[in-house]
Design a protein around this motif. Structure first.
Motif, mmCIF file in Angstrom:
data_model
loop_
_atom_site.group_PDB
_atom_site.id
_atom_site.type_symbol
_atom_site.label_atom_id
_atom_site.label_comp_id
_atom_site.label_asym_id
_atom_site.label_seq_id
_atom_site.Cartn_x
_atom_site.Cartn_y
_atom_site.Cartn_z
ATOM 1 N N SER A 94 40.377 48.602 37.744
ATOM 2 C CA SER A 94 41.496 48.208 38.592
ATOM 3 C C SER A 94 41.046 48.064 40.043
ATOM 4 C CB SER A 94 42.626 49.229 38.491
ATOM 5 O OG SER A 94 42.184 50.497 38.942
ATOM 6 N N LEU A 95 41.825 47.305 40.793
ATOM 7 C CA LEU A 95 41.521 47.067 42.208
ATOM 8 C C LEU A 95 42.833 46.909 42.953
ATOM 9 C CD1 LEU A 95 39.251 46.368 44.363
ATOM 10 C CD2 LEU A 95 39.721 43.967 43.800
ATOM 11 N N ARG A 96 42.881 47.454 44.160
ATOM 12 C CA ARG A 96 44.058 47.298 45.021
ATOM 13 C C ARG A 96 43.574 46.910 46.414
ATOM 14 N NH1 ARG A 96 46.191 51.707 43.998
ATOM 15 N NH2 ARG A 96 48.010 51.190 42.727
ATOM 16 N N ILE A 97 43.880 45.687 46.834
ATOM 17 C CA ILE A 97 43.517 45.188 48.156
ATOM 18 C C ILE A 97 44.786 44.923 48.937
ATOM 19 C CG2 ILE A 97 42.572 43.200 49.407
ATOM 20 C CD1 ILE A 97 40.512 42.870 47.265
ATOM 21 N N ILE A 98 44.865 45.446 50.170
ATOM 22 C CA ILE A 98 45.960 45.073 51.062
ATOM 23 C C ILE A 98 45.404 44.070 52.066
ATOM 24 C CG2 ILE A 98 47.306 47.166 50.761
ATOM 25 C CD1 ILE A 98 46.195 48.200 53.395
ATOM 26 N N THR A 508 49.759 43.069 49.019
ATOM 27 C CA THR A 508 48.825 43.783 48.152
ATOM 28 C C THR A 508 48.455 42.895 46.976
ATOM 29 O OG1 THR A 508 49.854 45.916 48.700
ATOM 30 C CG2 THR A 508 48.456 45.840 46.739
ATOM 31 N N LEU A 509 47.159 42.778 46.711
ATOM 32 C CA LEU A 509 46.668 42.143 45.499
ATOM 33 C C LEU A 509 46.199 43.244 44.571
ATOM 34 C CD1 LEU A 509 45.693 39.745 43.760
ATOM 35 C CD2 LEU A 509 43.566 39.783 45.082
ATOM 36 N N ARG A 510 46.825 43.359 43.397
ATOM 37 C CA ARG A 510 46.495 44.418 42.446
ATOM 38 C C ARG A 510 45.967 43.798 41.168
ATOM 39 N NH1 ARG A 510 51.517 48.461 41.926
ATOM 40 N NH2 ARG A 510 50.318 48.900 40.031
ATOM 41 N N THR A 511 44.866 44.360 40.670
ATOM 42 C CA THR A 511 44.327 43.912 39.394
ATOM 43 C C THR A 511 44.184 45.100 38.460
ATOM 44 O OG1 THR A 511 41.951 44.242 39.808
ATOM 45 C CG2 THR A 511 42.956 42.239 40.687
ATOM 46 N N ARG A 514 42.148 42.130 33.232
ATOM 47 C CA ARG A 514 42.269 40.710 33.584
ATOM 48 C C ARG A 514 43.681 40.332 34.029
ATOM 49 N NH1 ARG A 514 38.088 37.352 32.447
ATOM 50 N NH2 ARG A 514 39.378 35.543 31.916
ATOM 51 N N ASP A 515 44.533 41.345 34.249
ATOM 52 C CA ASP A 515 45.866 41.104 34.806
ATOM 53 C C ASP A 515 45.824 41.247 36.322
ATOM 54 O OD1 ASP A 515 47.020 40.709 32.293
ATOM 55 O OD2 ASP A 515 47.344 42.868 32.028
ATOM 56 N N ALA A 516 46.726 40.544 37.003
ATOM 57 C CA ALA A 516 46.785 40.632 38.466
ATOM 58 C C ALA A 516 48.189 40.299 38.934
ATOM 59 C CB ALA A 516 45.775 39.687 39.107
ATOM 60 N N GLU A 517 48.571 40.889 40.065
ATOM 61 C CA GLU A 517 49.850 40.590 40.687
ATOM 62 C C GLU A 517 49.720 40.707 42.194
ATOM 63 O OE1 GLU A 517 52.889 43.342 39.557
ATOM 64 O OE2 GLU A 517 51.786 45.099 40.248
ATOM 65 N N ALA A 518 50.637 40.047 42.900
ATOM 66 C CA ALA A 518 50.711 40.122 44.363
ATOM 67 C C ALA A 518 52.058 40.704 44.762
ATOM 68 C CB ALA A 518 50.532 38.744 44.980
ATOM 69 N N ILE A 519 52.034 41.631 45.708
ATOM 70 C CA ILE A 519 53.244 42.307 46.183
ATOM 71 C C ILE A 519 53.313 42.146 47.694
ATOM 72 C CG2 ILE A 519 54.480 44.506 46.299
ATOM 73 C CD1 ILE A 519 52.589 45.361 43.906
ATOM 74 N N VAL A 535 54.849 38.961 42.457
ATOM 75 C CA VAL A 535 54.521 37.775 41.677
ATOM 76 C C VAL A 535 53.375 38.098 40.727
ATOM 77 C CG1 VAL A 535 53.751 35.371 41.756
ATOM 78 C CG2 VAL A 535 55.228 36.272 43.579
ATOM 79 N N SER A 536 53.572 37.856 39.435
ATOM 80 C CA SER A 536 52.472 37.975 38.486
ATOM 81 C C SER A 536 51.538 36.782 38.655
ATOM 82 C CB SER A 536 52.993 38.021 37.050
ATOM 83 O OG SER A 536 51.917 37.936 36.132
ATOM 84 N N LEU A 537 50.246 37.043 38.769
ATOM 85 C CA LEU A 537 49.271 35.979 38.934
ATOM 86 C C LEU A 537 48.638 35.573 37.613
ATOM 87 C CD1 LEU A 537 47.474 37.268 42.156
ATOM 88 C CD2 LEU A 537 49.484 35.794 41.977
ATOM 89 N N THR A 538 49.009 36.260 36.554
ATOM 90 C CA THR A 538 48.438 35.953 35.239
ATOM 91 C C THR A 538 49.515 35.676 34.198
ATOM 92 O OG1 THR A 538 48.212 38.369 34.935
ATOM 93 C CG2 THR A 538 46.236 37.138 35.518
#
Length: 539
Positions: A94-98, A508-511, A514-519, A535-538
């Motif tokens: 998992s990854l969390r980028i702000i 925030t971009l969260r992965t 292979r799933d990802a979403e933007a908050i 928003v779901s990116l996948t």
């Protein structure tokens, strides 16, 4: 106090980290048993401490000592101890980028601060200690306008007024390195900002206001500003301070060890300003369709990859052949996008300027570029519109826009080994949105994620312009108009799937696997933010 600014936690690997500081005087800075001597620029003192020997997947508290004296945390600290969290191998990686851009500092002027609203990064930092450490971001990505060198606070204006004599230098713009130093100290000096920068690995790239509004919009802009008697001092100070405050920390310890400029600075005795003047001149000068210094860089974050693109200084303009990136710079980007791509689930490209604008606005910028390239009064009119309307995004460099688009299409449509997502993170435009590229036969979902501003006001005309810009009916009209004016066909269509959002925002971009979403979150109080969009990116 011997620590003036920092510590700022920058690049963090599985067993290494870099910690940047500014000190009151020369000395030896120590973090977790690793030390570095300061270097001097115009009477200011800095150190980049390379920390190694950390455990993979660990959380380690740290202190900063200068000449044996503990200077961080400060005695009256109200925030938790600063930590270094190294990346490790997890089951779902998992990854969390702000991320965000355009953060104007607090001014001390009640009326102006009320107009600016609550600082989204301040609020996020204040909320963070209430969360478990394993829910903290893995990285903070600042996408431009970290400082405003041409839109000064009242305090900065008063400070400059006492330093100017004669008419050689303007009274309302910073010119010297020391004046830039004052901007960085003011902007990064808030307790909340100092703490979050000390404990979340931070990646940065500049945009125009870090140097000057509309910086490198066009060759005509460069010719005009280069004629000003104070500009050479300004661009040297702006690029040198960017290298010291922002760029060095973007590099890994191994990259710093191989960086000739950094090694020269470390080896020099006394003031290294002459070395930075040479560095800045190389960075600013076009040679053989390229710039003499690269500010783009890459961070590998498990099975995600962040590539930050310098879409401001890397431009080629003086030759008359407009490019957002020179040939060698684009070849570097292409190489690092494709390098070992089979092992990448999420490709993240950072550019201070949006790649995908509202379609109608993108078409306007393409048409304007063709007009500005024409001879005579039509070209002059097109150039005036280009500068007045800030037509300087990827679409205003049509060939570069197409080059980047085709590169992303190639990645998304790979027969095997395509990542799950390609996300382009941007700022600049003082509103936030998510746009989805509709690429035929794509195996990866491709999005433009824009978050701006973190702390700034939104001009009144922005809202109706950008709302209208996403109109699909208008987009069909402007596309026909653009094609009639000789603009190239687009490789795909795109549409907004969320936004535009207005107001101070942090995204925030969260992965997870292979799933990802933007908050997207916006401040509600000094220690709280409300979710404005997810928003779901996948999906």
């Amino acid at each position: 106090m011997s620590l003036l600014l920092g510590p700022v936690l920058r690049h963090v690997g599985e067993t290494t980290a870099t910690v940047w500081v500014q000190t009151h005087s020369s000395g030896v800075v120590e973090v977790l048993g690793c030390s570095a001597s300061t270097f001097e620029v115009q009477g200011c003192h800095y150190a980049m401490v390379l920390v190694d020997g950390l455990e993979t997947g660990s959380v380690t508290e740290y202190q900063v000592h200068v000449d044996g004296e503990q200077v961080w945390p400060e005695p009256d600290a109200t925030f938790p101890p600063s930590v270094i969290r190294t990346r490790g191998h997890t089951a779902n990686d998992s990854l969390r980028i702000i991320f965000g851009s355009c953060r104007y500092p607090k001014t001390g002027d009640a009326k102006l601060d009320d107009k600016l609203g609550l600082d989204a990064l301040d609020c996020y930092a204040s909320r963070l200690p209430s969360l478990p450490v394993d829910e903290w971001p893995d990285a903070l990505v600042l996408l431009g306008d970290q400082v405003y060198a041409d839109e000064l606070t009242p305090e900065a204006r008063r400070h400059l007024a006492g330093r100017r004599s004669g008419g050689h230098r303007p009274p309302d713009e910073v010119v010297t390195f020391n004046e830039y130093e004052g901007l960085y100290r003011h902007t990064w000096g808030d307790p909340e900002i100092r703490w979050i920068l000390s404990t979340i690995p931070t990646a940065m790239i500049f945009d125009d206001h870090d140097i000057r509004d509309d910086w490198n919009t066009s060759g005509a802009w460069r010719k005009e500003v280069n004629a000003k008697p104070w500009w050479r001092d300004r661009i040297r100070s702006g690029l040198a301070s960017y290298w010291v405050y922002q760029h060095l920390g973007n590099l890994s310890p191994s990259e710093l060890a191989d960086d000739e400029d950094f090694q020269k600075v470390l080896a020099a005795e006394g003031d290294v300003w002459p070395l930075l003047v040479d560095l800045a001149d190389r960075a600013d000068t076009e040679v053989d369709d390229d710039k003499g210094l690269r500010f783009s860089y890459r961070w590998d974050l498990g099975r995600s990859r962040l590539i930050m693109v310098d879409s401001r200084n890397a431009r080629i303009l003086d030759s008359g052949d407009r490019k957002m990136l020179g040939n060698r710079e684009f070849a570097w980007l292409k190489e690092h996008v494709n390098d070992g791509l089979d092992g990448v689930d999420h490709l993240i490209i950072g550019s201070s300027l949006p790649w995908l604008l509202p379609p109608a606005i993108g078409d306007m910028q393409m048409v304007n570029e063709r007009a500005a390239n024409r001879p005579g009064w039509r070209g002059k009119l097109g150039e005036t519109v280009r500068q007045t309307a800030d037509f300087e995004h990827w679409a205003a460099f049509a060939q570069s826009f197409l080059d980047l688009s085709h590169l992303i299409v190639d990645v998304a449509t790979r027969d095997s080994g395509a990542p799950a997502t390609v996300s382009v993170l941007s700022g600049d435009v003082h509103h936030s949105y998510v746009a989805r590229a509709d690429i035929p036969n794509a195996h990866a979902r491709v999005h433009q994620l824009v978050c701006s501003p973190v702390h700034n006001y939104v001009p009144w005309f922005v809202k109706p312009v950008f709302k209208l810009g996403w109109s699909q009916r208008l987009a069909r009209l402007t596309r026909r108009w653009a094609q009639h004016n000789g603009c190239p066909p687009l490789p795909f269509a795109w549409r907004d799937v969320n936004g535009p959002l207005f107001g101070n925002t942090l995204a925030t971009l969260r992965t997870s696997g292979r799933d990802a979403e933007a908050i997207f979150e916006q401040p509600r109080g000094s220690e709280s933010l409300d979710e404005a969009a997810r928003v779901s990116l996948t999906g």
